[in-house]
Design an enzyme around this catalytic site. Sequence first.
Site, PDB file in Angstrom:
ATOM      1  N   HIS A  17       0.734  -1.344  -0.075  1.00  0.00           N
ATOM      2  CA  HIS A  17      -0.193  -0.081   0.026  1.00  0.00           C
ATOM      3  C   HIS A  17       0.822   1.413   0.014  1.00  0.00           C
ATOM      4  O   HIS A  17       0.549   2.292  -0.795  1.00  0.00           O
ATOM      5  CB  HIS A  17      -0.796   0.094   1.091  1.00  0.00           C
ATOM      6  CG  HIS A  17      -1.803  -1.018   1.288  1.00  0.00           C
ATOM      7  ND1 HIS A  17      -2.215  -1.950   2.350  1.00  0.00           N
ATOM      8  CD2 HIS A  17      -2.805  -1.317   0.400  1.00  0.00           C
ATOM      9  CE1 HIS A  17      -3.064  -2.574   2.192  1.00  0.00           C
ATOM     10  NE2 HIS A  17      -3.356  -2.524   1.071  1.00  0.00           N
ATOM     11  N   SER A 127      -3.188  -7.994   2.594  1.00  0.00           N
ATOM     12  CA  SER A 127      -3.549  -7.953   4.054  1.00  0.00           C
ATOM     13  C   SER A 127      -3.829  -9.093   4.580  1.00  0.00           C
ATOM     14  O   SER A 127      -3.240  -9.577   5.803  1.00  0.00           O
ATOM     15  CB  SER A 127      -4.287  -6.779   4.399  1.00  0.00           C
ATOM     16  OG  SER A 127      -3.887  -5.514   3.937  1.00  0.00           O
TER      17      SER A 127
END
Length: 158
Positions: A17, A127
């Site tokens: 990210h 994630s």
Amino acid sequence: MRRAIYPGTFDPITNGHLDIIERSTRVFDEVIIALLMNIEKKPMFSIQERVEMIQQVNRWKHVKVDTFQGLLVHYAVSQKAQVIVRGIRAVSDYEYELQMALMNRRLEPSLETVFMMSAEEYSHLSSSLIKEVFVLGGSITGLVPQVVEERMRSKLGR
Ligand code: PNS
């Protein structure tokens, strides 16, 4: 003034990210990291914890952190953003991302979705995979910021 929204769940934020955020700052004047407040999903971290972690690793002057509910396009318009940024890792991401981009365009034709490719070293990261590996005792060093790794440790009492 080019303002982009980088939306997501960020449970938790990963180095992948951060790589996309860094790339976005080179293209847009301002980037808003927008966390979806999703009551359906069972996250590892609360929305407040996720916002805090992002604030701790936010080293950019023109990057803000915010939360939103409801439709992403409504939020983007309310923020006067022109662009939605999404990271694409592998071909497998493309179909879902295309669906979302086209639906968002239908809902709000003035908004453009821009796909960015993360650095190769992060192209396998997600994630959920990081959480799975960590819960099962694997090392996630180098895949998430240090503050995130520490928070994950304390969450699991390690
Ligand atoms: O990190 P994620 O889970 O891949 O992010 C997905 C997200 C938050 C971008 C997407 O679920 C979203 O935009 N949700 C808000 C509701 C919405 O606008 N749905 C219609 C999308 S076409």
